[in-house]
Design a protein around this motif. Structure first.
Motif, PDB file in Angstrom:
ATOM      1  N   PHE A 126       0.832  -1.205   0.000  1.00  0.00           N
ATOM      2  CA  PHE A 126       0.000   0.000   0.000  1.00  0.00           C
ATOM      3  C   PHE A 126       0.868   1.258   0.000  1.00  0.00           C
ATOM      4  CE2 PHE A 126      -2.312   3.412   2.061  1.00  0.00           C
ATOM      5  CZ  PHE A 126      -3.599   3.301   1.564  1.00  0.00           C
ATOM      6  N   VAL A 127       1.880   1.267   0.842  1.00  0.00           N
ATOM      7  CA  VAL A 127       2.773   2.433   0.916  1.00  0.00           C
ATOM      8  C   VAL A 127       3.517   2.629  -0.402  1.00  0.00           C
ATOM      9  CG1 VAL A 127       4.818   3.369   2.053  1.00  0.00           C
ATOM     10  CG2 VAL A 127       3.020   2.288   3.417  1.00  0.00           C
ATOM     11  N   LEU A 128       4.031   1.546  -0.978  1.00  0.00           N
ATOM     12  CA  LEU A 128       4.766   1.653  -2.233  1.00  0.00           C
ATOM     13  C   LEU A 128       3.861   2.129  -3.367  1.00  0.00           C
ATOM     14  CD1 LEU A 128       6.924  -1.603  -2.022  1.00  0.00           C
ATOM     15  CD2 LEU A 128       7.641   0.745  -1.540  1.00  0.00           C
ATOM     16  N   VAL A 129       2.645   1.604  -3.417  1.00  0.00           N
ATOM     17  CA  VAL A 129       1.686   2.024  -4.438  1.00  0.00           C
ATOM     18  C   VAL A 129       1.329   3.500  -4.251  1.00  0.00           C
ATOM     19  CG1 VAL A 129      -0.692   1.722  -5.245  1.00  0.00           C
ATOM     20  CG2 VAL A 129       0.764  -0.265  -4.892  1.00  0.00           C
ATOM     21  N   SER A 130       1.182   3.920  -3.006  1.00  0.00           N
ATOM     22  CA  SER A 130       0.842   5.318  -2.732  1.00  0.00           C
ATOM     23  C   SER A 130       1.954   6.260  -3.182  1.00  0.00           C
ATOM     24  CB  SER A 130       0.563   5.512  -1.237  1.00  0.00           C
ATOM     25  OG  SER A 130      -0.561   4.760  -0.832  1.00  0.00           O
ATOM     26  N   VAL A 131       3.202   5.846  -3.001  1.00  0.00           N
ATOM     27  CA  VAL A 131       4.329   6.661  -3.467  1.00  0.00           C
ATOM     28  C   VAL A 131       4.298   6.778  -4.993  1.00  0.00           C
ATOM     29  CG1 VAL A 131       6.846   6.774  -3.656  1.00  0.00           C
ATOM     30  CG2 VAL A 131       5.778   6.150  -1.476  1.00  0.00           C
ATOM     31  N   ALA A 132       4.050   5.650  -5.659  1.00  0.00           N
ATOM     32  CA  ALA A 132       3.957   5.682  -7.125  1.00  0.00           C
ATOM     33  C   ALA A 132       2.783   6.551  -7.572  1.00  0.00           C
ATOM     34  CB  ALA A 132       3.809   4.261  -7.664  1.00  0.00           C
ATOM     35  N   ALA A 133       1.660   6.457  -6.847  1.00  0.00           N
ATOM     36  CA  ALA A 133       0.488   7.270  -7.188  1.00  0.00           C
ATOM     37  C   ALA A 133       0.772   8.755  -6.990  1.00  0.00           C
ATOM     38  CB  ALA A 133      -0.701   6.830  -6.335  1.00  0.00           C
ATOM     39  N   PHE A 134       1.572   9.091  -5.990  1.00  0.00           N
ATOM     40  CA  PHE A 134       1.949  10.490  -5.758  1.00  0.00           C
ATOM     41  C   PHE A 134       2.555  11.104  -7.011  1.00  0.00           C
ATOM     42  CE2 PHE A 134       5.389  13.432  -4.815  1.00  0.00           C
ATOM     43  CZ  PHE A 134       4.770  14.388  -4.011  1.00  0.00           C
ATOM     44  N   PHE A 135       3.495  10.406  -7.608  1.00  0.00           N
ATOM     45  CA  PHE A 135       4.157  10.942  -8.805  1.00  0.00           C
ATOM     46  C   PHE A 135       3.216  10.925 -10.004  1.00  0.00           C
ATOM     47  CE2 PHE A 135       7.801   9.718  -6.156  1.00  0.00           C
ATOM     48  CZ  PHE A 135       8.549  10.881  -6.227  1.00  0.00           C
ATOM     49  N   ALA A 136       2.359   9.913 -10.073  1.00  0.00           N
ATOM     50  CA  ALA A 136       1.385   9.866 -11.170  1.00  0.00           C
ATOM     51  C   ALA A 136       0.439  11.056 -11.101  1.00  0.00           C
ATOM     52  CB  ALA A 136       0.608   8.548 -11.121  1.00  0.00           C
TER      53      ALA A 136
ATOM     54  N   LEU B 267       1.035  13.909  -9.568  1.00  0.00           N
ATOM     55  CA  LEU B 267       1.821  15.130  -9.746  1.00  0.00           C
ATOM     56  C   LEU B 267       2.013  15.458 -11.227  1.00  0.00           C
ATOM     57  CD1 LEU B 267       3.373  17.293  -8.134  1.00  0.00           C
ATOM     58  CD2 LEU B 267       5.397  15.825  -8.302  1.00  0.00           C
ATOM     59  N   PHE B 268       2.166  14.421 -12.051  1.00  0.00           N
ATOM     60  CA  PHE B 268       2.463  14.671 -13.463  1.00  0.00           C
ATOM     61  C   PHE B 268       1.233  14.539 -14.366  1.00  0.00           C
ATOM     62  CE2 PHE B 268       6.690  13.411 -11.843  1.00  0.00           C
ATOM     63  CZ  PHE B 268       7.415  14.526 -12.251  1.00  0.00           C
ATOM     64  N   THR B 269       0.229  13.796 -13.931  1.00  0.00           N
ATOM     65  CA  THR B 269      -0.909  13.545 -14.823  1.00  0.00           C
ATOM     66  C   THR B 269      -2.259  13.959 -14.240  1.00  0.00           C
ATOM     67  OG1 THR B 269      -1.392  11.297 -14.013  1.00  0.00           O
ATOM     68  CG2 THR B 269       0.337  11.523 -15.697  1.00  0.00           C
ATOM     69  N   GLU B 270      -2.299  14.320 -12.962  1.00  0.00           N
ATOM     70  CA  GLU B 270      -3.536  14.657 -12.252  1.00  0.00           C
ATOM     71  C   GLU B 270      -4.485  13.460 -12.142  1.00  0.00           C
ATOM     72  OE1 GLU B 270      -5.169  18.016 -14.341  1.00  0.00           O
ATOM     73  OE2 GLU B 270      -4.099  19.412 -13.040  1.00  0.00           O
ATOM     74  N   ARG B 271      -3.960  12.284 -12.309  1.00  0.00           N
ATOM     75  CA  ARG B 271      -4.797  11.089 -12.229  1.00  0.00           C
ATOM     76  C   ARG B 271      -4.162  10.057 -11.299  1.00  0.00           C
ATOM     77  NH1 ARG B 271      -8.741  10.421 -16.009  1.00  0.00           N
ATOM     78  NH2 ARG B 271      -8.633   8.162 -15.760  1.00  0.00           N
ATOM     79  N   TYR B 272      -5.009   9.368 -10.567  1.00  0.00           N
ATOM     80  CA  TYR B 272      -4.578   8.244  -9.741  1.00  0.00           C
ATOM     81  C   TYR B 272      -4.834   6.984 -10.575  1.00  0.00           C
ATOM     82  CZ  TYR B 272      -3.816   5.933  -5.170  1.00  0.00           C
ATOM     83  OH  TYR B 272      -3.308   5.203  -4.111  1.00  0.00           O
ATOM     84  N   PRO B 273      -3.796   6.282 -11.014  1.00  0.00           N
ATOM     85  CA  PRO B 273      -4.001   5.106 -11.864  1.00  0.00           C
ATOM     86  C   PRO B 273      -5.042   4.155 -11.273  1.00  0.00           C
ATOM     87  CG  PRO B 273      -1.672   5.619 -11.715  1.00  0.00           C
ATOM     88  CD  PRO B 273      -2.365   6.521 -10.742  1.00  0.00           C
TER      89      PRO B 273
ATOM     90  N   TYR C 139     -14.011   6.711  -7.002  1.00  0.00           N
ATOM     91  CA  TYR C 139     -12.799   6.979  -7.782  1.00  0.00           C
ATOM     92  C   TYR C 139     -12.812   8.415  -8.312  1.00  0.00           C
ATOM     93  CZ  TYR C 139      -9.259   6.729 -11.414  1.00  0.00           C
ATOM     94  OH  TYR C 139      -8.158   6.970 -12.195  1.00  0.00           O
ATOM     95  N   PRO C 140     -11.742   9.173  -8.071  1.00  0.00           N
ATOM     96  CA  PRO C 140     -11.675  10.564  -8.574  1.00  0.00           C
ATOM     97  C   PRO C 140     -11.121  10.598  -9.993  1.00  0.00           C
ATOM     98  CG  PRO C 140      -9.778  10.122  -7.181  1.00  0.00           C
ATOM     99  CD  PRO C 140     -10.590   8.842  -7.213  1.00  0.00           C
ATOM    100  N   GLU C 141     -11.827  11.254 -10.894  1.00  0.00           N
ATOM    101  CA  GLU C 141     -11.347  11.358 -12.272  1.00  0.00           C
ATOM    102  C   GLU C 141     -10.132  12.283 -12.376  1.00  0.00           C
ATOM    103  OE1 GLU C 141     -12.277   9.553 -14.744  1.00  0.00           O
ATOM    104  OE2 GLU C 141     -13.875   8.545 -13.599  1.00  0.00           O
ATOM    105  N   ARG C 142     -10.095  13.300 -11.524  1.00  0.00           N
ATOM    106  CA  ARG C 142      -8.967  14.225 -11.504  1.00  0.00           C
ATOM    107  C   ARG C 142      -8.615  14.564 -10.060  1.00  0.00           C
ATOM    108  NH1 ARG C 142      -8.451  12.970 -15.997  1.00  0.00           N
ATOM    109  NH2 ARG C 142      -8.222  14.230 -17.908  1.00  0.00           N
ATOM    110  N   LEU C 143      -7.319  14.758  -9.804  1.00  0.00           N
ATOM    111  CA  LEU C 143      -6.843  15.169  -8.488  1.00  0.00           C
ATOM    112  C   LEU C 143      -5.897  16.355  -8.654  1.00  0.00           C
ATOM    113  CD1 LEU C 143      -6.169  11.655  -6.924  1.00  0.00           C
ATOM    114  CD2 LEU C 143      -7.905  13.269  -6.162  1.00  0.00           C
ATOM    115  N   SER C 144      -5.875  17.236  -7.669  1.00  0.00           N
ATOM    116  CA  SER C 144      -5.070  18.445  -7.742  1.00  0.00           C
ATOM    117  C   SER C 144      -3.581  18.140  -7.603  1.00  0.00           C
ATOM    118  CB  SER C 144      -5.505  19.418  -6.647  1.00  0.00           C
ATOM    119  OG  SER C 144      -4.581  20.477  -6.520  1.00  0.00           O
ATOM    120  N   ARG C 145      -2.793  18.707  -8.514  1.00  0.00           N
ATOM    121  CA  ARG C 145      -1.343  18.547  -8.410  1.00  0.00           C
ATOM    122  C   ARG C 145      -0.790  19.312  -7.217  1.00  0.00           C
ATOM    123  NH1 ARG C 145       0.269  19.684 -14.764  1.00  0.00           N
ATOM    124  NH2 ARG C 145      -0.398  17.667 -15.607  1.00  0.00           N
TER     125      ARG C 145
END
Length: 220
Positions: free
Chosen positions: A54-64, A66-72, A121-127
């Motif tokens: 969960f922690v590792l996925v959350s870190v990856a989602a952070f960068f996703a 930040l760059f795409t405004e989307r949580y995979p 599920y959020p379609e967009r998230l704030s960078r």
């Protein structure tokens, strides 16, 4: 909002995108809570590894984000599954003791189980928010949640005290006081809203409100 039943999928509630629900079992064993810590050992072992993921996925989602405004979506669904699994274990165990039905080993929704959790599920998230919400903006809620779960001055938290009182009542009377259950659900619901916000799964700031009872506000 229309009424829901345990067999319907959970969606966003009137209180926000996070829904946490639980049904108090009508007849509970007087003594089973004394050994639930042992029965939950297999779940705890699995959850240790799931929370590392969960922690590792959350870190990856952070960068996703930040760059795409989307949580995979696959990452999001996995993390929601970890939260669901954890909530079922805690509801069976010492955050509620509200059911004697053993929790399933599952990341899925399991709508027939007494404890249910879902996050829209959020379609967009704030960078911008992704940089500050998990630490700076969430600090006031962290202070509240620590008081709920761990307490201050090395004492037990409020939730622990409530569940302990309910366990003693159950042992001697065979009944779980409904008022204690509703209050405990409010504390748990507040905590899970903060967890979802801090885990970057929503931009909706958790309300400073104790929504008690089995169901989310706005549902029957």
């Amino acid at each position: 909002m229309s009424a829901t039943t345990p067999n319907e999928p959970l969606t966003a509630s009137a209180a926000g995108p996070v829904r946490v629900e639980g049904d108090l079992q009508s007849e509970l064993s007087r003594w089973l809570w004394l050994v639930k810590w042992l029965l939950l050992v297999p779940h705890i072992v699995v959850l240790v590894f799931l929370w590392i993921a969960f922690v590792l996925v959350s870190v990856a989602a952070f960068f996703a984000i930040l760059f795409t405004e989307r949580y995979p979506r696959r990452m999001f669904d996995f993390n929601v599954g970890v939260l669901r699994w954890t909530w079922r274990v805690l509801f069976y165990g010492y955050d509620a003791l509200a059911t004697d039905r053993y929790p399933p080993f599952s990341l899925g929704a399991e709508p027939d189980y007494p404890a249910r959790l879902d996050i829209a599920y959020p379609e967009r998230l704030s960078r911008g928010l992704v940089l500050v919400k998990w630490w700076l903006l969430a600090i006031p809620h962290y202070l509240v949640v620590v008081a709920f779960t761990y307490g201050y001055w090395r004492g037990p938290g409020l939730l622990t005290c409530l569940v302990l009182i309910a366990a003693v009542a159950l042992l001697f009377t065979g009944r779980y006081p409904r008022g204690l259950f509703d209050f405990a659900m409010g504390l748990n619901r507040w905590t899970w809203r903060v967890v979802a916000y801090a885990a970057l799964m929503t931009d909706a700031y958790p309300p400073f409100r104790l929504d008690q009872g089995s169901r989310e506000p706005g549902t029957a």
